[in-house]
Write a protein that holds these residues in place. Structure first.
Motif, PDB file in Angstrom:
ATOM      1  N   GLU A  60       0.821  -1.212   0.000  1.00 30.11           N
ATOM      2  CA  GLU A  60       0.000   0.000   0.000  1.00 30.11           C
ATOM      3  C   GLU A  60       0.854   1.260   0.000  1.00 30.11           C
ATOM      4  O   GLU A  60       0.472   2.280  -0.581  1.00 30.11           O
ATOM      5  CB  GLU A  60      -0.947  -0.003   1.204  1.00 30.11           C
ATOM      6  CG  GLU A  60      -2.069  -1.024   1.081  1.00 30.11           C
ATOM      7  CD  GLU A  60      -3.090  -0.895   2.198  1.00 30.11           C
ATOM      8  OE1 GLU A  60      -3.140   0.175   2.855  1.00 30.11           O
ATOM      9  OE2 GLU A  60      -3.848  -1.862   2.420  1.00 30.11           O
ATOM     10  N   GLU A  64       0.462   4.525  -2.372  1.00 27.04           N
ATOM     11  CA  GLU A  64       0.418   5.871  -1.783  1.00 27.04           C
ATOM     12  C   GLU A  64       1.496   6.760  -2.394  1.00 27.04           C
ATOM     13  O   GLU A  64       1.250   7.928  -2.727  1.00 27.04           O
ATOM     14  CB  GLU A  64       0.618   5.789  -0.270  1.00 27.04           C
ATOM     15  CG  GLU A  64      -0.555   5.223   0.498  1.00 27.04           C
ATOM     16  CD  GLU A  64      -1.546   6.303   0.913  1.00 27.04           C
ATOM     17  OE1 GLU A  64      -1.440   7.445   0.419  1.00 27.04           O
ATOM     18  OE2 GLU A  64      -2.437   5.973   1.724  1.00 27.04           O
ATOM     19  N   GLN A  94      -4.852  -3.682  -2.509  1.00 25.81           N
ATOM     20  CA  GLN A  94      -4.021  -2.529  -2.146  1.00 25.81           C
ATOM     21  C   GLN A  94      -4.512  -1.261  -2.836  1.00 25.81           C
ATOM     22  O   GLN A  94      -4.632  -0.204  -2.203  1.00 25.81           O
ATOM     23  CB  GLN A  94      -2.564  -2.807  -2.518  1.00 25.81           C
ATOM     24  CG  GLN A  94      -1.900  -3.846  -1.640  1.00 25.81           C
ATOM     25  CD  GLN A  94      -0.555  -4.291  -2.164  1.00 25.81           C
ATOM     26  OE1 GLN A  94      -0.162  -3.932  -3.282  1.00 25.81           O
ATOM     27  NE2 GLN A  94       0.157  -5.071  -1.379  1.00 25.81           N
ATOM     28  N   ALA A  97      -7.853  -0.147  -1.240  1.00 23.64           N
ATOM     29  CA  ALA A  97      -7.712   0.410   0.104  1.00 23.64           C
ATOM     30  C   ALA A  97      -7.156   1.826   0.073  1.00 23.64           C
ATOM     31  O   ALA A  97      -7.664   2.735   0.737  1.00 23.64           O
ATOM     32  CB  ALA A  97      -6.818  -0.502   0.948  1.00 23.64           C
ATOM     33  N   VAL A  98      -6.107   2.025  -0.720  1.00 16.79           N
ATOM     34  CA  VAL A  98      -5.463   3.344  -0.765  1.00 16.79           C
ATOM     35  C   VAL A  98      -6.373   4.367  -1.438  1.00 16.79           C
ATOM     36  O   VAL A  98      -6.518   5.501  -0.963  1.00 16.79           O
ATOM     37  CB  VAL A  98      -4.108   3.258  -1.487  1.00 16.79           C
ATOM     38  CG1 VAL A  98      -3.511   4.646  -1.673  1.00 16.79           C
ATOM     39  CG2 VAL A  98      -3.146   2.370  -0.704  1.00 16.79           C
ATOM     40  N   CYS A  99      -6.982   4.002  -2.553  1.00 19.45           N
ATOM     41  CA  CYS A  99      -7.861   4.939  -3.258  1.00 19.45           C
ATOM     42  C   CYS A  99      -9.069   5.313  -2.406  1.00 19.45           C
ATOM     43  O   CYS A  99      -9.521   6.467  -2.430  1.00 19.45           O
ATOM     44  CB  CYS A  99      -8.306   4.346  -4.600  1.00 19.45           C
ATOM     45  SG  CYS A  99      -6.985   4.275  -5.833  1.00 19.45           S
ATOM     46  N   ARG A 100      -9.548   4.362  -1.624  1.00 23.55           N
ATOM     47  CA  ARG A 100     -10.679   4.657  -0.745  1.00 23.55           C
ATOM     48  C   ARG A 100     -10.268   5.684   0.319  1.00 23.55           C
ATOM     49  O   ARG A 100     -11.009   6.618   0.608  1.00 23.55           O
ATOM     50  CB  ARG A 100     -11.165   3.355  -0.097  1.00 23.55           C
ATOM     51  CG  ARG A 100     -12.459   3.482   0.689  1.00 23.55           C
ATOM     52  CD  ARG A 100     -13.096   2.123   0.936  1.00 23.55           C
ATOM     53  NE  ARG A 100     -12.170   1.179   1.553  1.00 23.55           N
ATOM     54  CZ  ARG A 100     -11.724   0.068   0.955  1.00 23.55           C
ATOM     55  NH1 ARG A 100     -12.122  -0.224  -0.268  1.00 23.55           N
ATOM     56  NH2 ARG A 100     -10.910  -0.747   1.579  1.00 23.55           N
ATOM     57  N   ARG A 101      -9.090   5.509   0.896  1.00 29.00           N
ATOM     58  CA  ARG A 101      -8.613   6.443   1.925  1.00 29.00           C
ATOM     59  C   ARG A 101      -8.388   7.841   1.366  1.00 29.00           C
ATOM     60  O   ARG A 101      -8.656   8.842   2.028  1.00 29.00           O
ATOM     61  CB  ARG A 101      -7.304   5.931   2.549  1.00 29.00           C
ATOM     62  CG  ARG A 101      -7.475   4.781   3.498  1.00 29.00           C
ATOM     63  CD  ARG A 101      -6.257   4.640   4.395  1.00 29.00           C
ATOM     64  NE  ARG A 101      -5.021   4.436   3.656  1.00 29.00           N
ATOM     65  CZ  ARG A 101      -4.502   3.254   3.375  1.00 29.00           C
ATOM     66  NH1 ARG A 101      -5.126   2.150   3.767  1.00 29.00           N
ATOM     67  NH2 ARG A 101      -3.372   3.154   2.710  1.00 29.00           N
ATOM     68  N   ARG A 102      -7.888   7.900   0.142  1.00 25.33           N
ATOM     69  CA  ARG A 102      -7.539   9.190  -0.451  1.00 25.33           C
ATOM     70  C   ARG A 102      -8.692   9.842  -1.205  1.00 25.33           C
ATOM     71  O   ARG A 102      -8.557  10.966  -1.693  1.00 25.33           O
ATOM     72  CB  ARG A 102      -6.342   9.027  -1.406  1.00 25.33           C
ATOM     73  CG  ARG A 102      -5.055   8.593  -0.735  1.00 25.33           C
ATOM     74  CD  ARG A 102      -3.939   8.441  -1.763  1.00 25.33           C
ATOM     75  NE  ARG A 102      -3.616   9.713  -2.383  1.00 25.33           N
ATOM     76  CZ  ARG A 102      -2.609  10.505  -2.006  1.00 25.33           C
ATOM     77  NH1 ARG A 102      -1.832  10.147  -0.998  1.00 25.33           N
ATOM     78  NH2 ARG A 102      -2.374  11.640  -2.639  1.00 25.33           N
ATOM     79  N   GLY A 103      -9.807   9.141  -1.343  1.00 19.71           N
ATOM     80  CA  GLY A 103     -10.909   9.690  -2.129  1.00 19.71           C
ATOM     81  C   GLY A 103     -10.584   9.729  -3.604  1.00 19.71           C
ATOM     82  O   GLY A 103     -11.100  10.573  -4.347  1.00 19.71           O
ATOM     83  N   GLN A 104      -9.729   8.812  -4.056  1.00 17.18           N
ATOM     84  CA  GLN A 104      -9.292   8.747  -5.452  1.00 17.18           C
ATOM     85  C   GLN A 104     -10.248   7.866  -6.255  1.00 17.18           C
ATOM     86  O   GLN A 104     -10.570   6.750  -5.852  1.00 17.18           O
ATOM     87  CB  GLN A 104      -7.871   8.172  -5.514  1.00 17.18           C
ATOM     88  CG  GLN A 104      -7.369   7.826  -6.906  1.00 17.18           C
ATOM     89  CD  GLN A 104      -7.086   9.055  -7.742  1.00 17.18           C
ATOM     90  OE1 GLN A 104      -6.269   9.892  -7.364  1.00 17.18           O
ATOM     91  NE2 GLN A 104      -7.765   9.169  -8.874  1.00 17.18           N
TER      92      GLN A 104
END
Length: 263
Positions: A60, A64, A94, A97-104
């Protein structure tokens, strides 16, 4: 290509990647394409709007880092497209998870599932419940799961069709396969070569993956033609919240994200 053209990160790992990239470039996107190996990168034609990154994403933190790098350069990705292999579970999870956290915004390319007779296994361990005693079984599931497949079908005569990579051959030997029962061939060897392999080894059953791509179509065709039983390892579930789109629908969504001509 102009700096203000919309940017897209394409994480590729399927045969559809080069075609998809060519269509996106033609439509006006600037692309960063991530592939695992130099040989995979060779399938992409050089283009002023295309950058190729070779190597595994890592974890991840690697995802990021790529998104942060683009943002810090003042050229963030408008959207990320996950075109990794359906069985590349780690990569998809991965990215999600990262795109969800960043709103991507993240779109997932969904390969179609070919129709036709086959025994579907939700998990490889269920191979134990199938009548394979004395059967010549071709394992066409990649090298990583060979050991488990052999352990779950102890009564079969095992053969393997692998990519021509040293590590894959090492894994086959570690799983206990005899060298004369292992074939290392590049993708796209063709019906004649694969069919000859099935006949030479007198294969009765093929174990492949429900990948949805050209490889699955090849095994479906050959098993139907040769009268063989086909067992497919079911593709794993997609990460929660994945926006799954077939290629045509994916392109339509991306077309809608492009600025009107002339702006």
């Amino acid at each position: 290509m102009h700096q203000d053209c919309p940017r897209l990160w394409l994480v590729s790992g399927t045969g559809e990647g080069p075609e998809l990239a060519a269509q996106l470039l033609q439509r006006g996107w600037q692309l960063t394409v991530s592939v695992v190996s130099p040989s995979a990168a060779q399938a992409y034609r050089s283009h002023p709007g295309l950058a190729i990154h070779v190597g595994a994403l890592g974890d991840e933190a690697g995802v990021e880092a790529e998104l942060a790098r683009a943002a810090a350069a003042g050229r963030p990705y408008g959207v990320v497209v996950d075109a990794s292999h359906p069985f590349a579970r780690q990569v998809s999870h991965q990215l999600a998870a990262v795109c969800r956290r960043r709103g991507q915004r993240l779109l997932r390319l969904q390969r179609p599932i070919p129709e036709g007779p086959a025994t579907l296994l939700p998990e490889l361990k269920e191979l134990r419940g199938l009548p394979l005693q004395g059967e010549s079984l071709l394992l066409a599931i990649g090298a990583r799961q060979l050991g488990q497949a052999v352990a779950c079908s102890p009564g079969a005569r095992h053969h393997a069709r692998l990519l021509p990579r040293a590590h894959a051959l090492q894994q086959a030997m570690a799983a206990g396969l005899s060298p004369e029962r292992v074939a290392c061939l590049r993708p796209g060897a063709g019906l004649a070569v694969e069919g000859a392999l099935l006949r030479r080894w007198r294969i009765g059953t093929v174990l492949a993956r429900q990948s949805g791509g050209a490889t699955e179509r090849l095994w479906r065709h050959l098993c139907s033609r040769e009268g063989l039983r086909l067992i497919l390892l079911a593709r794993p579930p997609e990460p929660e919240g994945s926006e799954l789109l077939a290629q045509g629908a994916l392109l339509e969504v991306l077309d809608a994200l492009l600025p009107p001509p002339g702006l």
